[in-house]
Design a protein around this motif. Sequence first.
Motif, mmCIF file in Angstrom:
data_model
loop_
_atom_site.group_PDB
_atom_site.id
_atom_site.type_symbol
_atom_site.label_atom_id
_atom_site.label_comp_id
_atom_site.label_asym_id
_atom_site.label_seq_id
_atom_site.Cartn_x
_atom_site.Cartn_y
_atom_site.Cartn_z
ATOM 1 N N GLY A 1 36.231 87.619 -30.220
ATOM 2 C CA GLY A 1 37.397 86.756 -30.363
ATOM 3 C C GLY A 1 38.372 87.377 -31.328
ATOM 4 O O GLY A 1 38.233 88.537 -31.699
ATOM 5 N N LYS A 2 39.373 86.624 -31.716
ATOM 6 C CA LYS A 2 40.384 87.168 -32.626
ATOM 7 C C LYS A 2 40.703 86.104 -33.655
ATOM 8 O O LYS A 2 40.641 84.915 -33.369
ATOM 9 N N PHE A 3 41.021 86.505 -34.858
ATOM 10 C CA PHE A 3 41.620 85.522 -35.748
ATOM 11 C C PHE A 3 42.836 86.146 -36.382
ATOM 12 O O PHE A 3 42.931 87.353 -36.525
ATOM 13 N N CYS A 4 43.790 85.302 -36.699
ATOM 14 C CA CYS A 4 45.057 85.815 -37.200
ATOM 15 C C CYS A 4 45.117 85.611 -38.700
ATOM 16 O O CYS A 4 44.771 84.551 -39.199
ATOM 17 N N ASN A 5 45.522 86.629 -39.428
ATOM 18 C CA ASN A 5 45.641 86.445 -40.867
ATOM 19 C C ASN A 5 47.089 86.174 -41.226
ATOM 20 O O ASN A 5 47.991 86.358 -40.420
ATOM 21 N N THR A 6 47.308 85.760 -42.452
ATOM 22 C CA THR A 6 48.653 85.348 -42.830
ATOM 23 C C THR A 6 49.561 86.541 -43.086
ATOM 24 O O THR A 6 50.721 86.372 -43.380
ATOM 25 N N GLU A 7 49.041 87.746 -42.989
ATOM 26 C CA GLU A 7 49.902 88.907 -43.136
ATOM 27 C C GLU A 7 50.376 89.400 -41.775
ATOM 28 O O GLU A 7 50.927 90.488 -41.640
ATOM 29 N N ASN B 1 37.315 94.921 -61.770
ATOM 30 C CA ASN B 1 38.242 95.987 -62.130
ATOM 31 C C ASN B 1 39.600 95.870 -61.418
ATOM 32 O O ASN B 1 40.613 96.356 -61.912
ATOM 33 N N TRP B 2 39.623 95.214 -60.247
ATOM 34 C CA TRP B 2 40.855 95.158 -59.457
ATOM 35 C C TRP B 2 41.530 93.792 -59.454
ATOM 36 O O TRP B 2 42.587 93.636 -58.838
ATOM 37 N N SER C 1 48.652 91.134 -53.947
ATOM 38 C CA SER C 1 49.395 89.880 -53.720
ATOM 39 C C SER C 1 48.606 88.739 -54.354
ATOM 40 O O SER C 1 47.418 88.878 -54.657
ATOM 41 N N LEU C 2 49.289 87.599 -54.499
ATOM 42 C CA LEU C 2 48.618 86.437 -55.093
ATOM 43 C C LEU C 2 47.433 86.003 -54.217
ATOM 44 O O LEU C 2 46.366 85.647 -54.710
ATOM 45 N N ARG C 3 47.646 86.084 -52.904
ATOM 46 C CA ARG C 3 46.588 85.675 -51.966
ATOM 47 C C ARG C 3 45.346 86.568 -52.125
ATOM 48 O O ARG C 3 44.222 86.088 -52.202
ATOM 49 N N ARG C 4 45.590 87.884 -52.191
ATOM 50 C CA ARG C 4 44.457 88.812 -52.354
ATOM 51 C C ARG C 4 43.773 88.584 -53.695
ATOM 52 O O ARG C 4 42.555 88.690 -53.817
ATOM 53 N N LYS C 5 44.564 88.269 -54.712
ATOM 54 C CA LYS C 5 43.976 88.033 -56.042
ATOM 55 C C LYS C 5 43.078 86.787 -56.007
ATOM 56 O O LYS C 5 41.965 86.793 -56.531
#
Length: 346
Positions: free
Chosen positions: A5-11, A91-92, A98-102
């Motif tokens: 299947g597929k899922f869509c990310n917000t990017e 460490n990262w 981005s705020l989302r990744r953080k």
Amino acid sequence: MHLTGKFCNTEGVDTPAVKGADGLLGEVERAEAALRAAADRAGAGSFEAVIEADQKIEPRDVMPEDYRKGLIRQIAQHAHSEIIGMQPEGNWITRAPSLRRKAILLAKVQDEAGHGLYLYAAAETLGVTREELTEALLSGRQKYSSIFNYPTLTWADMGAIGWLVDGAAIVNQVPLCRCSYGPYARAMIRICKEESFHQRQGYQSLYVLANGSPEQRRMAQDAVNRWWYPSLAMFGPPDSESTHSAQSMAWKIKRFSNDELRQRFVDMCVPQADILGLTLPDPDLKWNEQRGHYDFTPPDFDELMRVVKGDGPCNRQRMAHRRRAHDEGAWVREAAAAYAAKGKTA
Ligand code: 3HC
């Protein structure tokens, strides 16, 4: 290729969903149902009878001393791995793109702390204290996984760790949901569900980079090149050199050998790498029709043993950081103990 299947990310990048670590969730759910069934069948008799009947040993049950000690060794090493494992990704956190990744990375690192705590609690049911376990880690008497002694050099390492390291952890840990010791098996159910999210977010993050600019793509490939063999080494020495496997499997602590799980991981990763459009750094990786598995180059087991013995790229740094954090947290432990004592006398 196993597209489910597929899922869509917000990017705005569609990430194909693949059968893989999260496909193992069905196995976690079956283990959960078996645990509930075992809880309903009380009192199976002697230790051997309980093991034979595939039921659970509980903390108050009689158990051989070597079973108890072996479990403490493995669960403690596992708990320490979760706690030390917070460092390479921690460490990262301040440099997430981005705020989302953080937010995702923060949640993931917090999950690792939680896993460490469930596991310390599971080990405590075997008659050791949290202080003893902490002391054993800080003094170097107990180990933690080799994988966390490698450096995280670029942001792409967050993706590669999620995909490969958490992927390897799940392949290794899903069978532990059926471990014969009840508290460990129950802790593993929740841990595996959370690890599945970790693996999925890493894969998605890597997919975005692999489909990004040429520089991002190079970064993703470089991260995979560096994390592939250390991830293969996580499964431990080859079966012929594994000291604990035979006994652990007889007691149904481990359900599969180190080599069996390593093979399962390789077979899972190859189609996933195809979908990412990245290569795995092994020129000898190829499908073996006869075996029904991929042939692959094993990791350097001498390197594994050097890292396990303390001589990896980041061993000293990881332990120094853990000792410093422990020392700096002394006032918190003292305050919490004083508060608990006050509650008892009030
Ligand atoms: N890193 C460090 N030590 C390792 C190792 C590794 N990758 N693989 C093996 N060893 C050690 C063993 O602990 C043992 O040493 P000891 O006798 O001093 O304890 C020795 O090497 C011989 O290995 P064996 O194969 O005989 O050991 P086991 O039967 O215990 O198998 C194991 C090793 C597969 C790691 C098993 O202990 C296991 O399944 N443990 C539970 C899972 C775990 O601890 N995972 C660690 C990663 S946690 C994690 O990844 C967190 C996630 O968030 C990413």
